[in-house]
Scaffold this active site. Structure first.
Site, short mmCIF file in Angstrom:
data_model
loop_
_atom_site.label_atom_id
_atom_site.label_comp_id
_atom_site.label_asym_id
_atom_site.label_seq_id
_atom_site.Cartn_x
_atom_site.Cartn_y
_atom_site.Cartn_z
N SER A 1 -3.51 -3.67 -3.13
CA SER A 1 -4.14 -3.82 -2.02
C SER A 1 -5.47 -3.29 -1.91
O SER A 1 -5.89 -2.57 -2.95
CB SER A 1 -3.26 -2.90 -1.13
N TYR B 1 0.79 5.43 0.57
CA TYR B 1 0.56 4.00 0.26
C TYR B 1 -0.39 4.03 -0.41
O TYR B 1 -0.77 3.24 -1.40
CB TYR B 1 0.59 3.32 1.60
#
Length: 278
Positions: free
Chosen positions: A142, A155
């Site tokens: 990501s 995350y």
């Protein structure tokens, strides 16, 4: 053997065995559809066995129930398959909220799935690729692996780890003909972002956009690919921008939105799903 311009052996997608994790829906499912359209032998793996079976049936693929946190399950899948030409490590979770309020079990699951899932997959698949002198691995990370975001601390940590893991293993495997690419999407319209506000200055893409980028890496073998592509240099831009200016940018694009879901009920339902697999 055909050697491409970047020094890696070529891979003919027609007939290539492609294993995709988290492929029961979202990015993984879209990726499976693209590879199947190229004539690849697609293998869909997902912790949700029913979703995997449904997605596989739609494209004539094989399916496996696979919890990527389990090395034993990985080994069983690979033993049954025999070999893998392309591995797409896509399975992941994205809990959101205050770092101090996040339950330990949720943070642990995030690291186990988003980091150890990649490690287990690569260790299960890469030896066979190295023995054959060719193969390609795609780790779906990501842009949160480059840019910190309030409300996504663990995350963020998992995706920074995924980016570093991909870069280091790329160096190790390259002399043996095996390439590693890291695909880094911005916000994606999938279940992971459910309940969070998208857009409003935040680049947002669809699963199909990420799938197309994954497919392209088989020919380009690029080390890092941002989606959308124009965000490629974003980590350099962030590093070069004074913190005061970055704070202003974050305010303008509502950079704290992960702390304040637009749809709290929908977000809570997703968070509960993450807890249920912890």
């Amino acid at each position: 053997m055909r050697i491409l311009g970047h020094g890696y052996p070529g891979l003919d997608l027609k007939g290539a065995r492609v294993l995709i994790t988290g492929a029961g829906r979202g990015i993984g499912q879209s990726t499976a559809e693209l590879f199947a359209a190229k004539g690849s032998e697609v293998v869909i793996a997902d912790v949700d066995a029913a979703a995997a079976e449904t997605a596989a049936a739609a494209i004539g693929a094989r399916s496996y129930e696979l919890d990527v946190r389990s090395r034993g399950q990985w080994d069983k899948v690979i033993a049954d398959l025999g070999h893998v030409d392309v591995l797409v490590n896509n399975a992941g979770v994205m809990p959101a909220g205050s770092f101090l309020d996040e339950p330990d079990v949720v943070g642990q699951a995030t690291i186990d799935i988003n980091v150890w899932g990649l490690i287990h997959g690569m260790r299960a698949v890469a030896p066979g690729m190295i023995e054959r002198g060719r193969g390609h691995i795609v780790n779906v990370a990501s842009l949160a692996g480059k840019v910190p975001i309030a409300g996504l601390a663990v995350y963020n940590a998992s995706k920074f780890a995924a980016v570093g893991l991909s870069a280091a293993t790329r160096l190790e495997f390259a002399p043996q003909g095996v390439s590693v690419s890291c695909v880094m999407p911005s916000a994606v319209r999938t279940r992971l972002s459910s309940g969070l506000a998208l857009g409003h200055g935040m680049p947002t893409v669809d699963p199909e956009d990420v799938a197309a980028a994954i497919l392209r890496t088989v020919s380009t073998r690029k080390g890092e690919v941002a989606v959308p592509g124009y965000l490629g240099p974003i980590d350099v831009a962030v590093a070069a921008t004074p913190e005061r200016a970055m704070r202003l940018v974050r305010r303008l694009i509502d950079g704290d939105r992960a702390l304040h879901p637009a749809d709290a009920k929908t977000r809570a339902e997703y968070e509960e799903q993450v807890r249920s697999i912890s």
